[in-house]
Scaffold this motif. Structure first.
Motif, PDB file in Angstrom:
ATOM      1  N   UNK A 283      47.010  52.035  24.566  1.00 38.39           N
ATOM      2  CA  UNK A 283      46.417  50.779  25.011  1.00 38.39           C
ATOM      3  C   UNK A 283      46.611  50.615  26.509  1.00 38.39           C
ATOM      4  N   UNK A 284      45.751  49.822  27.108  1.00 38.83           N
ATOM      5  CA  UNK A 284      45.811  49.572  28.548  1.00 38.83           C
ATOM      6  C   UNK A 284      46.862  48.505  28.858  1.00 38.83           C
ATOM      7  N   UNK A 285      47.302  48.446  30.114  1.00 36.84           N
ATOM      8  CA  UNK A 285      48.372  47.501  30.465  1.00 36.84           C
ATOM      9  C   UNK A 285      48.061  46.046  30.131  1.00 36.84           C
ATOM     10  N   UNK A 286      46.807  45.620  30.365  1.00 32.68           N
ATOM     11  CA  UNK A 286      46.433  44.224  30.110  1.00 32.68           C
ATOM     12  C   UNK A 286      45.431  44.134  28.970  1.00 32.68           C
ATOM     13  N   UNK A 287      45.610  43.151  28.099  1.00 30.86           N
ATOM     14  CA  UNK A 287      44.571  42.862  27.121  1.00 30.86           C
ATOM     15  C   UNK A 287      43.388  42.229  27.846  1.00 30.86           C
ATOM     16  N   UNK A 288      42.253  42.194  27.172  1.00 32.97           N
ATOM     17  CA  UNK A 288      41.073  41.562  27.765  1.00 32.97           C
ATOM     18  C   UNK A 288      41.366  40.118  28.151  1.00 32.97           C
ATOM     19  N   UNK A 289      42.021  39.389  27.254  1.00 34.70           N
ATOM     20  CA  UNK A 289      42.298  37.976  27.512  1.00 34.70           C
ATOM     21  C   UNK A 289      43.270  37.805  28.672  1.00 34.70           C
ATOM     22  N   UNK A 290      44.290  38.638  28.757  1.00 32.94           N
ATOM     23  CA  UNK A 290      45.254  38.550  29.865  1.00 32.94           C
ATOM     24  C   UNK A 290      44.565  38.812  31.208  1.00 32.94           C
ATOM     25  N   UNK A 291      43.705  39.811  31.249  1.00 32.63           N
ATOM     26  CA  UNK A 291      42.995  40.110  32.481  1.00 32.63           C
ATOM     27  C   UNK A 291      42.082  38.976  32.910  1.00 32.63           C
ATOM     28  N   UNK A 292      41.374  38.391  31.943  1.00 38.40           N
ATOM     29  CA  UNK A 292      40.474  37.278  32.256  1.00 38.40           C
ATOM     30  C   UNK A 292      41.247  36.051  32.734  1.00 38.40           C
ATOM     31  N   UNK A 293      42.378  35.786  32.125  1.00 33.82           N
ATOM     32  CA  UNK A 293      43.200  34.643  32.559  1.00 33.82           C
ATOM     33  C   UNK A 293      43.663  34.848  33.998  1.00 33.82           C
ATOM     34  N   UNK A 294      44.048  36.079  34.361  1.00 35.29           N
ATOM     35  CA  UNK A 294      44.445  36.365  35.750  1.00 35.29           C
ATOM     36  C   UNK A 294      43.320  36.040  36.723  1.00 35.29           C
ATOM     37  N   UNK A 295      42.107  36.460  36.355  1.00 34.42           N
ATOM     38  CA  UNK A 295      40.955  36.200  37.226  1.00 34.42           C
ATOM     39  C   UNK A 295      40.668  34.712  37.331  1.00 34.42           C
ATOM     40  N   UNK A 296      40.685  34.027  36.204  1.00 37.84           N
ATOM     41  CA  UNK A 296      40.400  32.588  36.189  1.00 37.84           C
ATOM     42  C   UNK A 296      41.456  31.816  36.978  1.00 37.84           C
ATOM     43  N   UNK A 297      42.717  32.216  36.846  1.00 45.54           N
ATOM     44  CA  UNK A 297      43.784  31.581  37.619  1.00 45.54           C
ATOM     45  C   UNK A 297      43.555  31.752  39.117  1.00 45.54           C
ATOM     46  N   UNK A 298      43.012  32.906  39.510  1.00 46.59           N
ATOM     47  CA  UNK A 298      42.744  33.126  40.947  1.00 46.59           C
ATOM     48  C   UNK A 298      41.668  32.174  41.449  1.00 46.59           C
ATOM     49  N   UNK A 299      40.640  31.896  40.626  1.00 46.71           N
ATOM     50  CA  UNK A 299      39.630  30.906  41.013  1.00 46.71           C
ATOM     51  C   UNK A 299      40.283  29.541  41.204  1.00 46.71           C
ATOM     52  N   UNK A 300      41.175  29.210  40.278  1.00 49.73           N
ATOM     53  CA  UNK A 300      41.855  27.921  40.295  1.00 49.73           C
ATOM     54  C   UNK A 300      42.750  27.782  41.518  1.00 49.73           C
ATOM     55  N   UNK A 301      43.449  28.856  41.873  1.00 49.18           N
ATOM     56  CA  UNK A 301      44.403  28.819  42.992  1.00 49.18           C
ATOM     57  C   UNK A 301      43.730  28.851  44.354  1.00 49.18           C
ATOM     58  N   UNK A 302      42.488  29.341  44.393  1.00 50.83           N
ATOM     59  CA  UNK A 302      41.782  29.499  45.678  1.00 50.83           C
ATOM     60  C   UNK A 302      40.776  28.398  45.943  1.00 50.83           C
ATOM     61  N   UNK A 303      40.908  27.303  45.230  1.00 50.95           N
ATOM     62  CA  UNK A 303      39.998  26.153  45.446  1.00 50.95           C
ATOM     63  C   UNK A 303      40.181  25.591  46.869  1.00 50.95           C
TER      64      UNK A 303
END
Length: 303
Positions: A283-303
């Motif tokens: 398996x890869x280091x990140x699950x699909x959901x974990x990777x997507x949450x990381x990306x979404x958090x970056x949108x949230x943090x860069x407002x």
């Protein structure tokens, strides 16, 4: 290890460069925008990683010839240079869109290529040239076909969905039932680095995707949960949506046109079984959901 990387200033290039820090890798940034790049390429390196290319553009006023000049012709020139050097490996970043605009079932590597767009056709024609050339003994060619890559700093359809949820708007496309594959840039970095390190890995075409596919409705729920909002899913009949979007496609500033609707709502599942088996990983280091949450958090943090 010494790497020559084109497109290093782009989203994937910058993320991969950050991943390589502290791993004892020497990187040469090769800009193909420089007309004299052929005289500047180092002929001694372990691998060329060719990231540079013209991305798929959904706007109507696109110069189609640029796709072939950049994605096909420049790739051919760079690969010919590789063949004349002593560099061991050549990585060509193609795309799943080089072989299939629509996927029925699960996309695997040996599907017959039938690209419909200039972007996909230019990538496919570059692939065909590379695969037709005879590799000198001890050299390797890797054609990697990633699906939709995302991560911190990346814009695109994920950012569009994020803005819908952030503004408290309902998601009006819940009637479309689909399954899509995504690729976290973290998982991408891991895979490319492991491919470089595995001497027994054989040349070939490899799809790159996260381990799990998810529906767009589930993605809306992930975004909503990350933003601590309640998911608002509206099941408007698909025929009404398609009619409205066809009209919207004629208006340049409309955020949702037919092409974007297709990208968001179609099913597009990509298998990563071949590359995982070749690398001997489960398996890869990140699950699909974990990777997507990381990306979404970056949108949230860069407002």
């Amino acid at each position: 290890m010494k790497l020559i990387i084109t497109g290093l200033s782009g989203f994937v290039g910058q993320n991969f460069l950050g991943y390589l820090k502290g791993r004892g890798v020497d990187v040469q940034d090769l800009s193909l925008r420089d007309m004299s790049w052929e005289s500047k390429i180092a002929l001694k390196a372990d691998a060329i990683i060719h990231l540079a290319g013209k991305a798929h553009d959904t706007n109507r006023d696109v110069n189609i010839n640029e796709y072939f000049e950049i994605n096909r012709d420049l790739t051919i020139r760079l690969f010919d240079k590789f063949l004349k050097s002593d560099i061991k490996d050549f990585f060509y970043f193609s795309s799943v869109k080089a072989v299939a605009d629509i996927v029925t079932g699960v996309l695997i590597e040996d599907v017959e290529g039938k690209p419909k767009t200039p972007y996909g056709q230019s990538k496919y024609e570059a692939e065909q040239y590379l695969l037709s050339q005879k590799l000198p003994q001890g050299r390797r060619l890797f054609i990697v076909r990633p699906c939709m890559i995302h991560g911190p700093g990346n814009k695109g359809n994920l950012n569009l969905l994020y803005k819908v949820v952030e503004k408290g708007l309902p998601w009006p496309l819940a009637t479309f039932k689909n399954e899509r594959s995504y690729l976290s840039v973290n998982n991408l970095n891991f895979l490319i680095y492991e491919m470089l390190r595995k001497d027994s890995l054989t040349s070939g075409v490899y799809n790159l995707s996260d381990d799990q596919s998810i529906s767009t409705n589930h993605l809306i729920e992930i975004i909503s949960n990350t933003l601590e909002k309640k998911a608002k899913l509206w099941n408007i009949p698909s025929c009404l949506i398609k009619s409205a979007v066809r009209l919207g496609s004629l208006i340049p500033f409309t955020p949702l046109n037919s092409e974007r609707l297709k990208k968001i709502t179609e099913s597009y599942v990509v298998s990563n079984k071949k590359i995982k088996e070749a690398l001997g990983i489960k398996k890869l280091p990140l699950t699909t959901e974990e990777g997507l949450i990381n990306t979404i958090q970056s949108f949230k943090n860069n407002k």
